[in-house]
Write a protein that holds these residues in place. Structure first.
Motif, PDB file in Angstrom:
ATOM      1  N   VAL A  52      71.555 -25.498 -71.433  1.00 51.48           N
ATOM      2  CA  VAL A  52      70.801 -26.058 -72.556  1.00 51.48           C
ATOM      3  C   VAL A  52      71.511 -27.285 -73.131  1.00 51.48           C
ATOM      4  N   CYS A  53      72.795 -27.118 -73.505  1.00 50.48           N
ATOM      5  CA  CYS A  53      73.473 -28.224 -74.182  1.00 50.48           C
ATOM      6  C   CYS A  53      74.469 -28.952 -73.277  1.00 50.48           C
ATOM      7  N   CYS A  83      75.915 -21.199 -72.990  1.00 49.72           N
ATOM      8  CA  CYS A  83      76.996 -20.865 -73.903  1.00 49.72           C
ATOM      9  C   CYS A  83      76.500 -19.796 -74.878  1.00 49.72           C
ATOM     10  N   CYS A  87      76.730 -25.034 -69.927  1.00 47.27           N
ATOM     11  CA  CYS A  87      75.513 -24.508 -70.532  1.00 47.27           C
ATOM     12  C   CYS A  87      74.298 -25.292 -70.031  1.00 47.27           C
ATOM     13  N   HIS A 127      73.513 -20.635 -77.056  1.00 45.46           N
ATOM     14  CA  HIS A 127      72.191 -20.713 -76.429  1.00 45.46           C
ATOM     15  C   HIS A 127      71.866 -19.506 -75.568  1.00 45.46           C
TER      16      HIS A 127
HETATM   17 ZN   LIG Z   1      74.739 -24.403 -75.098  1.00 47.05          ZN
END
Ligand SMILES: [Zn+2]
Length: 119
Positions: free
Chosen positions: A93-94, A112, A91, A115
């Motif tokens: 983002v994370c 994911c 992901c 997100h």
């Molecule tokens: Zn994520």
């Protein structure tokens, strides 16, 4: 851990399946770099207007199928290019691994499920 080898094999198989389907209903235009549905066949001049309308619909539906297939093909090709990178399947983002179901649905996914709309 994501099994990248397996994902890659699946993607390569999907790519050849997609190309096979595209070849049945269209042709690759090397000028534009795009797939297009076969043009209308010009056959018997005595064909009535119903037959003409049928053929037109047929062409329309082939065109939309070509669009769907090429969009998927682009995602698959993008994923095949990205799969070598360390960041593939993570992901953006994370940084966690993207769910395998999500990657199946969209092999070029960059986030994911959580997100999904955060890019
Ligand atoms: Zn994520």
């Amino acid at each position: 851990m994501l099994d990248k080898e397996k994902i890659k094999k699946d993607l390569e198989k999907e790519k050849s399946d997609l190309l096979g389907q595209l070849k049945e209903i269209g042709r690759y235009n090397s000028d534009t770099g795009e797939w297009e549905a076969f043009p209308e066949e010009q056959d018997s001049p005595e064909s009535d207007s119903n037959a003409m309308a049928d053929r037109f619909e047929d062409f329309e539906s082939r065109s939309s199928t070509v669009n769907v297939l090429t969009e998927r093909l682009q995602e698959v090709e993008k994923a095949l290019k990205g799969i070598k990178k360390e960041s593939f399947g993570k992901c953006s983002v994370c940084g966690k691994e993207i769910e395998i179901e999500r990657l199946r649905a969209n092999p070029a996914a960059e986030t994911c499920k959580k997100h999904l709309n955060k890019t």
